[in-house]
Motif scaffolding. Sequence first.
Motif, PDB file in Angstrom:
ATOM      1  N   SER A 172      54.124  -5.088  51.257  1.00 20.39           N
ATOM      2  CA  SER A 172      53.164  -5.969  51.856  1.00 20.39           C
ATOM      3  C   SER A 172      51.684  -5.819  51.436  1.00 20.39           C
ATOM      4  O   SER A 172      51.284  -6.371  50.617  1.00 20.39           O
ATOM      5  N   TYR A 173      51.103  -4.460  51.654  1.00 24.81           N
ATOM      6  CA  TYR A 173      49.893  -4.256  51.077  1.00 24.81           C
ATOM      7  C   TYR A 173      49.594  -2.644  51.104  1.00 24.81           C
ATOM      8  O   TYR A 173      50.373  -2.190  51.645  1.00 24.81           O
ATOM      9  N   HIS A 174      48.496  -2.421  50.281  1.00 28.64           N
ATOM     10  CA  HIS A 174      48.085  -0.775  50.407  1.00 28.64           C
ATOM     11  C   HIS A 174      46.365  -1.100  50.515  1.00 28.64           C
ATOM     12  O   HIS A 174      45.997  -2.000  49.620  1.00 28.64           O
ATOM     13  N   ASN A 175      45.845   0.057  51.146  1.00 28.80           N
ATOM     14  CA  ASN A 175      44.446  -0.157  51.234  1.00 28.80           C
ATOM     15  C   ASN A 175      43.807   1.333  50.763  1.00 28.80           C
ATOM     16  O   ASN A 175      44.413   2.483  50.778  1.00 28.80           O
ATOM     17  N   LEU A 176      42.633   1.247  50.294  1.00 30.36           N
ATOM     18  CA  LEU A 176      41.409   2.376  50.360  1.00 30.36           C
ATOM     19  C   LEU A 176      40.581   2.105  51.512  1.00 30.36           C
ATOM     20  O   LEU A 176      39.843   1.096  51.518  1.00 30.36           O
ATOM     21  N   GLY A 177      40.600   3.236  52.369  1.00 30.39           N
ATOM     22  CA  GLY A 177      39.942   3.158  53.562  1.00 30.39           C
ATOM     23  C   GLY A 177      39.048   3.989  53.871  1.00 30.39           C
ATOM     24  O   GLY A 177      39.116   4.959  53.236  1.00 30.39           O
ATOM     25  N   PHE A 178      38.016   3.598  54.589  1.00 33.65           N
ATOM     26  CA  PHE A 178      36.768   4.681  54.922  1.00 33.65           C
ATOM     27  C   PHE A 178      36.368   4.473  56.483  1.00 33.65           C
ATOM     28  O   PHE A 178      36.539   3.262  56.916  1.00 33.65           O
ATOM     29  N   HIS A 179      36.523   5.570  57.155  1.00 33.37           N
ATOM     30  CA  HIS A 179      36.403   5.654  58.624  1.00 33.37           C
ATOM     31  C   HIS A 179      34.967   6.328  58.855  1.00 33.37           C
ATOM     32  O   HIS A 179      34.870   7.637  58.426  1.00 33.37           O
ATOM     33  N   VAL A 180      34.120   5.963  59.145  1.00 34.90           N
ATOM     34  CA  VAL A 180      32.720   6.394  59.506  1.00 34.90           C
ATOM     35  C   VAL A 180      32.461   6.503  61.125  1.00 34.90           C
ATOM     36  O   VAL A 180      32.794   5.426  61.870  1.00 34.90           O
ATOM     37  N   PHE A 181      32.451   7.505  61.590  1.00 35.05           N
ATOM     38  CA  PHE A 181      32.249   7.919  62.979  1.00 35.05           C
ATOM     39  C   PHE A 181      30.917   8.894  63.222  1.00 35.05           C
ATOM     40  O   PHE A 181      30.766   9.644  62.537  1.00 35.05           O
ATOM     41  N   ASP A 211      44.739  -6.954  47.286  1.00 39.14           N
ATOM     42  CA  ASP A 211      44.634  -8.463  46.789  1.00 39.14           C
ATOM     43  C   ASP A 211      43.030  -8.691  46.626  1.00 39.14           C
ATOM     44  O   ASP A 211      42.885  -9.937  46.551  1.00 39.14           O
ATOM     45  N   GLY A 212      42.431  -7.563  46.716  1.00 38.58           N
ATOM     46  CA  GLY A 212      40.906  -7.981  46.604  1.00 38.58           C
ATOM     47  C   GLY A 212      40.067  -8.282  47.951  1.00 38.58           C
ATOM     48  O   GLY A 212      39.024  -8.321  47.816  1.00 38.58           O
ATOM     49  N   THR A 213      40.816  -8.099  49.009  1.00 39.09           N
ATOM     50  CA  THR A 213      40.220  -8.302  50.230  1.00 39.09           C
ATOM     51  C   THR A 213      39.368  -7.244  50.860  1.00 39.09           C
ATOM     52  O   THR A 213      39.866  -5.991  50.663  1.00 39.09           O
ATOM     53  N   ILE A 246      37.802  -5.559  54.275  1.00 41.51           N
ATOM     54  CA  ILE A 246      38.016  -5.895  55.691  1.00 41.51           C
ATOM     55  C   ILE A 246      37.267  -4.767  56.449  1.00 41.51           C
ATOM     56  O   ILE A 246      37.285  -3.649  56.109  1.00 41.51           O
ATOM     57  N   THR A 247      36.324  -5.014  57.359  1.00 43.69           N
ATOM     58  CA  THR A 247      35.670  -4.273  58.288  1.00 43.69           C
ATOM     59  C   THR A 247      36.020  -4.349  59.782  1.00 43.69           C
ATOM     60  O   THR A 247      35.957  -5.540  60.258  1.00 43.69           O
ATOM     61  N   THR A 248      36.294  -3.250  60.266  1.00 44.09           N
ATOM     62  CA  THR A 248      36.785  -3.654  61.680  1.00 44.09           C
ATOM     63  C   THR A 248      37.493  -4.597  62.137  1.00 44.09           C
ATOM     64  O   THR A 248      37.068  -5.529  63.223  1.00 44.09           O
ATOM     65  N   GLY A 249      38.585  -4.903  61.533  1.00 45.00           N
ATOM     66  CA  GLY A 249      39.387  -6.024  61.864  1.00 45.00           C
ATOM     67  C   GLY A 249      38.916  -7.407  61.355  1.00 45.00           C
ATOM     68  O   GLY A 249      39.999  -8.491  61.212  1.00 45.00           O
ATOM     69  N   GLY A 250      37.705  -7.473  60.474  1.00 48.54           N
ATOM     70  CA  GLY A 250      37.365  -8.807  60.038  1.00 48.54           C
ATOM     71  C   GLY A 250      37.410  -8.923  58.611  1.00 48.54           C
ATOM     72  O   GLY A 250      37.123  -8.101  57.933  1.00 48.54           O
ATOM     73  N   VAL A 251      37.629 -10.153  58.075  1.00 44.56           N
ATOM     74  CA  VAL A 251      37.454 -10.515  56.655  1.00 44.56           C
ATOM     75  C   VAL A 251      36.452 -10.852  56.114  1.00 44.56           C
ATOM     76  O   VAL A 251      35.675 -11.792  56.560  1.00 44.56           O
ATOM     77  N   ILE A 252      35.528  -9.992  55.201  1.00 47.99           N
ATOM     78  CA  ILE A 252      34.347 -10.265  54.722  1.00 47.99           C
ATOM     79  C   ILE A 252      34.756 -11.052  53.439  1.00 47.99           C
ATOM     80  O   ILE A 252      33.820 -12.281  53.402  1.00 47.99           O
ATOM     81  N   ALA A 253      35.498 -11.145  52.682  1.00 48.97           N
ATOM     82  CA  ALA A 253      35.555 -11.891  51.394  1.00 48.97           C
ATOM     83  C   ALA A 253      36.811 -11.575  50.842  1.00 48.97           C
ATOM     84  O   ALA A 253      37.291 -10.323  50.931  1.00 48.97           O
ATOM     85  N   ALA A 254      37.412 -12.438  50.357  1.00 48.60           N
ATOM     86  CA  ALA A 254      38.724 -12.202  49.146  1.00 48.60           C
ATOM     87  C   ALA A 254      38.370 -13.034  47.990  1.00 48.60           C
ATOM     88  O   ALA A 254      38.156 -14.103  47.933  1.00 48.60           O
ATOM     89  N   ALA A 255      38.587 -12.203  47.027  1.00 48.13           N
ATOM     90  CA  ALA A 255      38.306 -12.672  45.622  1.00 48.13           C
ATOM     91  C   ALA A 255      39.670 -12.890  44.984  1.00 48.13           C
ATOM     92  O   ALA A 255      40.819 -12.371  45.266  1.00 48.13           O
ATOM     93  N   THR A 256      39.745 -14.208  44.128  1.00 42.24           N
ATOM     94  CA  THR A 256      41.104 -14.541  43.719  1.00 42.24           C
ATOM     95  C   THR A 256      40.975 -14.236  42.175  1.00 42.24           C
ATOM     96  O   THR A 256      42.116 -14.459  41.630  1.00 42.24           O
ATOM     97  N   ALA A 257      39.984 -13.717  41.635  1.00 47.89           N
ATOM     98  CA  ALA A 257      39.942 -13.055  40.304  1.00 47.89           C
ATOM     99  C   ALA A 257      38.836 -12.008  40.124  1.00 47.89           C
ATOM    100  O   ALA A 257      38.040 -11.712  41.109  1.00 47.89           O
ATOM    101  N   ASN A 258      38.771 -11.416  39.144  1.00 44.06           N
ATOM    102  CA  ASN A 258      37.748 -10.244  39.027  1.00 44.06           C
ATOM    103  C   ASN A 258      36.513 -10.811  39.149  1.00 44.06           C
ATOM    104  O   ASN A 258      35.496 -10.040  39.629  1.00 44.06           O
TER     105      ASN A 258
END
Length: 474
Positions: free
Chosen positions: A307-316, A329-331, A333-345
């Motif tokens: 399905s997907y894999h992520n590089l994640g940062f958790h700031v507490f 896929d270039g997306t 996501i911050t705290t559950g919301g999509v900020i931007a999704a790129a279709t190419a570099n």
Amino acid sequence: MSKFKSVVTALGQARIASAIESGKDVNITHLAVGDGNGSATTPSASQTALVHETYRLPLNSIKTDNKNANWIIAEAIIPASIGGFWMREMGLFSSEGELIAVSNMADSYKPTLEEGSGRTQTLRMVITVTNTDAVTLTIDDTLVIATEEYVNNLLAEHEASRRHPDGTLMDKGFVQLSSAVDSTSEILAATPKAVKTVNDNANGRLPSGGTAVAATKLASARKIAGEAFDGTADISITAANVGAFPVQGGTVGSAGVSTPTLVVTDNGWIEKKGNQKSGDYYQTNGLRIVGRTDMLVDIFHSEVPNSYHNLGFHVFGGGNEGWFTFRNDGTLITTGGVIAAATANEHAVNLAQLNAAVAKRALLAGSTVQTFDVAQATSWGHAVRLDQFQSGNNGNGAWVKLPNGTQWCRQNLSIAANTTTTWTFPAGFSGTPALFISTFNGELKAWFNGASNSGANIYNSSNISLNVNLLAIW
């Protein structure tokens, strides 16, 4: 006068005389026995054969006598498996089959094993000749059987001699004894005296139990990696003792102590393996940066296979926390919301678009600076994700499904005249949809004849085949 004797036959005498004159030896190869047709025999020089031959066999040996130079002794051995006849006469035959000498012997029955008694019979015949050089004294070695007398004679001769090889590192043999304890020779054998001398010397150096008990404590204590060691007890060396990073957890450095720096040169990697699993979700923790009190930042990798894999940062910290994940896929996501999704570099979000998103406004179509207010969800869970817009196609047509549940399907079909055709929807509906039909050719004389959430029937009442466009909406 002797009752038993051997006679060289006239033919044998002629062959020996001819051999002396020509230098061509007589080759005696076989010995035969006979039963004399049931009667004792008297050997005669005129004989050319035994009275009644019962068995013939190759000679086992033929030689001159040690004490009588003109005696030739021929010997043959009948094995235990041969027998069932009487022996009263013997004869020596040349390689041409001629009877050279004949003798009589005491009656003797040669039994067989099948008769309940068997023995190996040794036969020996002695003849006297004027010149033994005229008789060939050779035997086929592959036919020879050693008699007990022959073996005993050889053993006695061997025991009386000293013709034995010396022993070496590679071969057995005679060795000379030596009591020296400082020799480097490899051909002398140590005597018990030499072994005792060496053993006594060794016992004076090391206890007989074989354990060096003298070194239970060092004369002068030493340190190993800063730890005191005097030999009386084991010590433990840690990574901190040698300035190394712990293999399994732990702390490197402390307050007031300079912490080592880990440097990876060339093209090497610092690699972290191992993950924790929850359902289809896998997470591999990477690095935790700890600030004051409860402040921390975690860097991790997560994935859902296929399905997907992520590089994640958790700031507490301070009771608040934020999650930032960069998906493959270039997306972002911050705290559950999509900020931007790129279709190419190169499809990055420009600054004006980002400012608009932060201000909860949208850009006016065709403009990069003019914005307008947009409707906002009352909570983050009400947002619409991009993956909620679904579409697809297959052999039954194409379909589109919106986030609010609205769905439509379409298909182009050719329906034969006066027939009913079933259209299976390319994607099932939640209920029976609204149906629409139009034709590409001819007058529309077709209609839907029954439907469900999975398909509909269409009837063509015209006399020609119709190409129709079908649409279902729910």
